[in-house]
Design a protein around this motif. Structure first.
Motif, short mmCIF file in Angstrom:
data_model
loop_
_atom_site.label_atom_id
_atom_site.label_comp_id
_atom_site.label_asym_id
_atom_site.label_seq_id
_atom_site.Cartn_x
_atom_site.Cartn_y
_atom_site.Cartn_z
N PHE A 1 0.84 -1.20 0.00
CA PHE A 1 0.00 0.00 0.00
C PHE A 1 0.87 1.25 0.00
O PHE A 1 1.60 1.49 0.96
CB PHE A 1 -0.91 0.01 1.23
CG PHE A 1 -1.94 1.10 1.21
CD1 PHE A 1 -3.17 0.90 0.60
CD2 PHE A 1 -1.68 2.34 1.78
CE1 PHE A 1 -4.13 1.90 0.57
CE2 PHE A 1 -2.63 3.35 1.76
CZ PHE A 1 -3.86 3.14 1.15
N PRO A 2 0.81 2.08 -1.07
CA PRO A 2 1.55 3.36 -1.06
C PRO A 2 0.68 4.46 -0.47
O PRO A 2 -0.55 4.40 -0.52
CB PRO A 2 1.81 3.60 -2.55
CG PRO A 2 0.63 2.98 -3.23
CD PRO A 2 0.20 1.81 -2.38
N TRP A 3 1.32 5.47 0.11
CA TRP A 3 0.58 6.62 0.61
C TRP A 3 1.44 7.86 0.49
O TRP A 3 2.66 7.78 0.38
CB TRP A 3 0.14 6.40 2.06
CG TRP A 3 1.22 6.55 3.08
CD1 TRP A 3 1.53 7.67 3.81
CD2 TRP A 3 2.18 5.56 3.48
NE1 TRP A 3 2.60 7.44 4.63
CE2 TRP A 3 3.02 6.15 4.45
CE3 TRP A 3 2.41 4.23 3.11
CZ2 TRP A 3 4.07 5.46 5.06
CZ3 TRP A 3 3.45 3.54 3.72
CH2 TRP A 3 4.26 4.15 4.68
N ARG A 4 0.76 9.02 0.51
CA ARG A 4 1.44 10.29 0.40
C ARG A 4 1.74 10.80 1.81
O ARG A 4 0.83 11.03 2.60
CB ARG A 4 0.60 11.30 -0.37
CG ARG A 4 1.45 12.33 -1.11
CD ARG A 4 0.61 13.28 -1.93
NE ARG A 4 -0.34 12.58 -2.78
CZ ARG A 4 -1.42 13.17 -3.29
NH1 ARG A 4 -1.67 14.43 -3.03
NH2 ARG A 4 -2.23 12.49 -4.06
N GLY A 5 3.01 10.99 2.11
CA GLY A 5 3.42 11.40 3.44
C GLY A 5 2.80 12.72 3.87
O GLY A 5 2.75 13.67 3.08
N ASN A 6 2.29 12.78 5.10
CA ASN A 6 1.73 13.98 5.72
C ASN A 6 0.49 14.52 5.02
O ASN A 6 0.08 15.66 5.29
CB ASN A 6 2.78 15.10 5.82
CG ASN A 6 3.80 14.83 6.90
OD1 ASN A 6 3.46 14.40 7.99
ND2 ASN A 6 5.06 15.08 6.60
#
Length: 207
Positions: free
Chosen positions: A112-117
């Motif tokens: 699962f990728p996510w955008r930091g902050n």
């Protein structure tokens, strides 16, 4: 752009809103690449890379609005870190400038990728920090490694293609550095629609 030694490839990915007609007069640093149909984010950026010759490839979404010194700041970071192949920007929410849109992409071991902050209140960031991947809405890639990896995988069409490319580059030993002072305002999903059936489908499929 104040710099003279740049090539800017504006890719029209099958638009139907006469957006090209609204452009101001462009000097010889700019070229327009009309694809005639929507080939997707991945393919469009690969075509732009093919049309340019600079040693660094910089991707900038049409809904990302950079600070005046954004490009110079990324290039200065490349001089500071000559062994780094990928650089990411600080993305500020265009709707709420007090919140981050993202500070680089992370990747969870389950896939699962996510955008930091993303969505968090804007606070001070380290001047430089390593992250898994830059968000291609506003990023810089060393051409040599980009081409060696085959660029973006066009099967992704849009979403997660930047994380996939970074994953392949990292497997080859490359790294990514976030540059806090390289700032852009980012709308996010301006073309595809936030949480639209199109964006949800491609986001889920590509993960």
């Amino acid at each position: 752009f104040s710099r003279k030694d740049v090539e800017v490839v504006l890719v029209d990915n099958g638009s139907t809103d006469d957006s090209l007609g609204s452009l101001a007069d462009l000097d010889d640093r700019f070229q327009i690449l009309e694809l005639g149909e929507n080939l997707g984010f991945a393919a469009a950026n690969n075509r732009a890379a093919d049309a340019a010759s600079a040693p660094w490839l910089v991707t900038l979404n049409p809904d990302a609005f950079p600070d005046p010194d954004w490009l110079e700041t990324l290039l200065a970071a490349a001089d500071r870190f000559p062994d780094i192949a990928m650089f990411g920007s600080t993305q500020i929410s265009d709707a709420d400038p007090n919140r981050f849109d993202g500070t680089g992409d992370g990747y969870f071991f389950t896939g699962f990728p996510w955008r930091g902050n993303h969505g968090r209140a804007v606070t001070a960031l380290p001047a430089f920090a390593e992250t898994f991947s830059p968000c291609a809405a506003a990023a810089m890639w060393r051409r040599q490694v980009y081409e060696a990896a085959g660029g973006f995988d066009e099967r992704f069409f849009c979403y997660c293609e930047d994380v996939d490319l970074a994953f392949r580059l990292r497997l080859g030993g490359e790294r990514c550095v976030q540059v806090a002072a390289a700032r852009v305002r980012h709308v996010g999903s301006a073309s595809t629609g936030d949480r639209s059936p199109f964006s949800l489908y491609h986001g889920a499929r590509n993960r």
